[in-house]
Design a protein around this motif. Structure first.
Motif, mmCIF file in Angstrom:
data_model
loop_
_atom_site.group_PDB
_atom_site.id
_atom_site.type_symbol
_atom_site.label_atom_id
_atom_site.label_comp_id
_atom_site.label_asym_id
_atom_site.label_seq_id
_atom_site.Cartn_x
_atom_site.Cartn_y
_atom_site.Cartn_z
ATOM 1 N N HIS A 253 95.003 -5.716 52.442
ATOM 2 C CA HIS A 253 95.164 -4.571 53.343
ATOM 3 C C HIS A 253 94.676 -3.279 52.711
ATOM 4 O O HIS A 253 94.256 -2.358 53.411
ATOM 5 N N ASP A 254 94.701 -3.199 51.359
ATOM 6 C CA ASP A 254 94.158 -2.013 50.693
ATOM 7 C C ASP A 254 92.644 -1.927 50.859
ATOM 8 O O ASP A 254 92.084 -0.830 50.975
ATOM 9 N N ILE A 255 91.980 -3.068 50.872
ATOM 10 C CA ILE A 255 90.529 -3.075 51.039
ATOM 11 C C ILE A 255 90.156 -2.845 52.499
ATOM 12 O O ILE A 255 89.221 -2.087 52.806
ATOM 13 N N LEU A 256 90.873 -3.491 53.406
ATOM 14 C CA LEU A 256 90.549 -3.334 54.831
ATOM 15 C C LEU A 256 90.782 -1.911 55.325
ATOM 16 O O LEU A 256 90.173 -1.484 56.312
ATOM 17 N N ALA A 257 91.637 -1.170 54.653
ATOM 18 C CA ALA A 257 91.871 0.218 55.057
ATOM 19 C C ALA A 257 90.627 1.078 54.870
ATOM 20 O O ALA A 257 90.521 2.163 55.467
ATOM 21 N N LEU A 258 89.654 0.612 54.069
ATOM 22 C CA LEU A 258 88.450 1.387 53.779
ATOM 23 C C LEU A 258 87.232 0.882 54.551
ATOM 24 O O LEU A 258 86.101 1.271 54.222
ATOM 25 N N ARG A 259 87.433 0.059 55.546
ATOM 26 C CA ARG A 259 86.293 -0.535 56.243
ATOM 27 C C ARG A 259 85.412 0.517 56.903
ATOM 28 O O ARG A 259 84.191 0.335 57.037
ATOM 29 N N GLU A 260 85.982 1.635 57.308
ATOM 30 C CA GLU A 260 85.185 2.681 57.948
ATOM 31 C C GLU A 260 84.202 3.318 56.972
ATOM 32 O O GLU A 260 83.099 3.713 57.358
ATOM 33 N N CYS A 261 84.579 3.412 55.693
ATOM 34 C CA CYS A 261 83.669 3.988 54.687
ATOM 35 C C CYS A 261 82.441 3.112 54.470
ATOM 36 O O CYS A 261 81.369 3.614 54.099
ATOM 37 N N PHE A 262 82.576 1.807 54.688
ATOM 38 C CA PHE A 262 81.488 0.880 54.428
ATOM 39 C C PHE A 262 80.671 0.563 55.685
ATOM 40 O O PHE A 262 79.724 -0.222 55.608
ATOM 41 N N SER A 263 81.043 1.130 56.819
ATOM 42 C CA SER A 263 80.259 0.923 58.039
ATOM 43 C C SER A 263 79.283 2.072 58.294
ATOM 44 O O SER A 263 78.263 1.885 58.942
ATOM 45 N N ASN A 264 79.604 3.264 57.782
ATOM 46 C CA ASN A 264 78.725 4.427 57.923
ATOM 47 C C ASN A 264 78.556 5.064 56.551
ATOM 48 O O ASN A 264 78.676 4.389 55.534
ATOM 49 N N ARG A 265 78.276 6.335 56.532
ATOM 50 C CA ARG A 265 78.191 7.037 55.253
ATOM 51 C C ARG A 265 79.561 7.107 54.603
ATOM 52 O O ARG A 265 80.567 7.221 55.313
ATOM 53 N N PRO A 266 79.646 7.010 53.292
ATOM 54 C CA PRO A 266 78.537 7.009 52.340
ATOM 55 C C PRO A 266 78.157 5.625 51.801
ATOM 56 O O PRO A 266 77.259 5.502 50.974
ATOM 57 N N LEU A 267 78.845 4.545 52.252
ATOM 58 C CA LEU A 267 78.655 3.230 51.645
ATOM 59 C C LEU A 267 78.156 2.181 52.630
ATOM 60 O O LEU A 267 78.245 0.991 52.356
ATOM 61 N N GLY A 268 77.646 2.629 53.801
ATOM 62 C CA GLY A 268 77.081 1.679 54.739
ATOM 63 C C GLY A 268 75.849 0.985 54.172
ATOM 64 O O GLY A 268 75.209 1.485 53.238
ATOM 65 N N MET A 269 75.512 -0.168 54.722
ATOM 66 C CA MET A 269 74.382 -0.935 54.202
ATOM 67 C C MET A 269 73.081 -0.144 54.250
ATOM 68 O O MET A 269 72.247 -0.243 53.339
ATOM 69 N N ASN A 270 72.900 0.675 55.257
ATOM 70 C CA ASN A 270 71.666 1.457 55.391
ATOM 71 C C ASN A 270 71.707 2.743 54.586
ATOM 72 O O ASN A 270 70.704 3.470 54.538
ATOM 73 N N GLN A 271 72.844 3.093 53.988
ATOM 74 C CA GLN A 271 72.960 4.322 53.214
ATOM 75 C C GLN A 271 73.011 4.075 51.707
ATOM 76 O O GLN A 271 73.170 5.014 50.934
ATOM 77 N N LEU A 272 72.885 2.835 51.276
ATOM 78 C CA LEU A 272 72.928 2.535 49.843
ATOM 79 C C LEU A 272 71.663 3.005 49.157
ATOM 80 O O LEU A 272 70.552 2.890 49.694
ATOM 81 N N HIS A 273 71.828 3.548 47.938
ATOM 82 C CA HIS A 273 70.691 4.007 47.155
ATOM 83 C C HIS A 273 70.034 2.821 46.436
ATOM 84 O O HIS A 273 70.600 1.729 46.349
ATOM 85 N N ALA A 274 68.856 3.079 45.898
ATOM 86 C CA ALA A 274 68.082 2.013 45.253
ATOM 87 C C ALA A 274 68.826 1.445 44.041
ATOM 88 O O ALA A 274 68.870 0.224 43.848
ATOM 89 N N LEU A 275 69.432 2.324 43.212
ATOM 90 C CA LEU A 275 70.154 1.835 42.038
ATOM 91 C C LEU A 275 71.386 1.027 42.437
ATOM 92 O O LEU A 275 71.736 0.038 41.776
ATOM 93 N N GLN A 276 72.044 1.440 43.507
ATOM 94 C CA GLN A 276 73.180 0.662 43.998
ATOM 95 C C GLN A 276 72.738 -0.729 44.447
ATOM 96 O O GLN A 276 73.399 -1.735 44.149
ATOM 97 N N MET A 277 71.632 -0.781 45.184
ATOM 98 C CA MET A 277 71.156 -2.073 45.686
ATOM 99 C C MET A 277 70.702 -2.978 44.541
ATOM 100 O O MET A 277 70.889 -4.198 44.602
#
Length: 401
Positions: free
Chosen positions: A271-295
């Protein structure tokens, strides 16, 4: 007189007058039976062409098995080390051929019934996924063997570099354990870098509640590291690039790397991880917003090559994560209890857990947590599933080696 004799003979022959003699009757019966049904054959004396071919093939197969057995005994007696490699190689070819036939049956069934990949059963999906990776490795060897006399060099390279050039079918049992440990050590080197990026994006989160949840998650999960005195032993790639200035610049890269000694984090709750799902769907950690070094760091964590342009890196990460998400849905439908011990360990290893030294029950527990989280995510939130390769595995009980 001569005419009457001729008429009587003709009548006797055709049966128009008087009963014919025994010789004429037997001859006439023989001719009629021959004209009607043909001459009888003896099945014991004459074999059909198909039977001849079958008997010949059976004879050749029997002799081949006998000669093959003698050859194996000769190698085992005079060249025991080579015999072990030869046996593993032949069994590997047989398993690869069996995998190819099974993959062909699955693809044929998909084509006949118009079935998509995500509609297959879990085992069929996993078989196709693994077979594609194996074929890619075999094709690379095939390309190396194209030049004249290059096949001898390829055999030498396969002997010297089995982990890089051969698939698991051609590894010894000891090599399978050792090579899986090596691969996990390689992807483990990217974990601190991925966690550093998570900490760096905390100020970029606009929602205060999400920012607090991310801070709490980082506090639980992060490994507090110091920069080693020997820069070559540092696990963070950027520190290696900085060289002697790393001790001064590393706190700016990742503030968590300032503790005087190493400390272990804790395994996060779902539940601690699922609480952050919104951060990973848009900025700053969405799949289309990842930087080259992150990828690149995430690619190493997924055992994918990081030496590609950012566009291809993003595409490969999306494709690979989507396939894992589809596998998770199929596995949840099948049930973890239906998997064998080897299938459970392989599934955990694919998702980031080094399951070679963990008990089967712990692997099943961890896989259940992964499925609970994965099946709760949507397609737009797959970046969170990608980061879970690190978040769920780095501090799991039994992985602290």
């Amino acid at each position: 007189m001569a005419v009457s004799r001729m008429c009587w003979a003709r009548a006797a022959l055709w049966g128009s007058a008087g009963p014919p003699g025994p010789y004429v009757a037997r001859r006439l019966q023989f001719v009629r039976s021959g004209m009607t049904w043909g001459a009888p054959r003896s099945s014991k004396l004459h074999l059909s062409p198909k039977a001849d071919v079958k008997s010949l093939i059976s004879y050749v197969v029997t002799k081949t098995k006998v000669l093959n057995g003698k050859y194996h005994r000769f190698l085992g007696r005079h060249f025991p080390r080579f015999y072990v490699l030869y046996t593993i190689f032949m069994k590997g070819l047989q398993m690869l051929w069996a995998d190819a036939k099974k993959a062909r049956r699955i693809k044929t069934n998909m084509w006949k019934h118009n079935i998509k990949f995500h509609q297959l059963s879990y085992r069929e999906m996993e078989h196709l996924r693994q077979f594609r990776r194996d074929v890619a490795k075999c094709l690379f060897l095939g390309i190396l063997s194209i030049p004249p006399l290059a096949n001898y060099l390829v055999f030498l390279l396969m002997y010297l570099f089995p982990r890089q050039l051969l698939i698991q079918h051609f590894w010894t049992p000891k090599q399978q354990i050792d090579f899986l440990d090596i691969y996990h050590a390689l992807r483990k080197q990217s974990h601190p870098e991925i966690l550093c990026y998570l900490e760096k994006v905390i100020p970029l989160i606009s929602d205060s509640g999400l920012r607090w949840h991310m801070t709490e998650l980082c506090t639980k999960v992060f490994l507090q590291l110091t920069l080693p005195a020997n820069q070559e032993s540092c696990e963070i790639q950027r520190a290696l690039k900085l060289g002697k200035k790393a001790s001064l610049d590393l706190p700016n890269i990742c503030p968590s790397l300032t503790s005087p000694k190493m400390q272990r984090g804790t395994h996060p709750a779902i539940h601690d991880i699922l609480a952050l799902r919104e951060c990973f769907s848009n900025r700053p950690l969405g799949m289309n917003q990842l930087h080259a070094l992150q990828m690149k760091a995430l690619s190493r964590a997924m055992l994918l090559t990081p030496y590609l342009p950012p566009v291809l890196l993003r595409y490969r990460l999306k494709t690979h994560t989507t396939v894992i998400h589809q596998l998770d849905k199929a596995l949840a439908k099948l049930g973890i209890g239906q998997l064998t011990a080897q299938e459970v360990k392989s599934a955990c290893y694919l998702r980031g857990l080094n399951s070679t030294h963990i008990a089967e029950e712990r692997c099943r527990t961890w896989l259940g947590e992964w499925l609970q989280l994965s099946c709760s995510l949507k397609e737009a939130e797959l970046s969170l599933l990608l980061h879970n390769v690190v978040l769920l595995s780095i501090n799991y009980i039994g992985t602290r080696r």
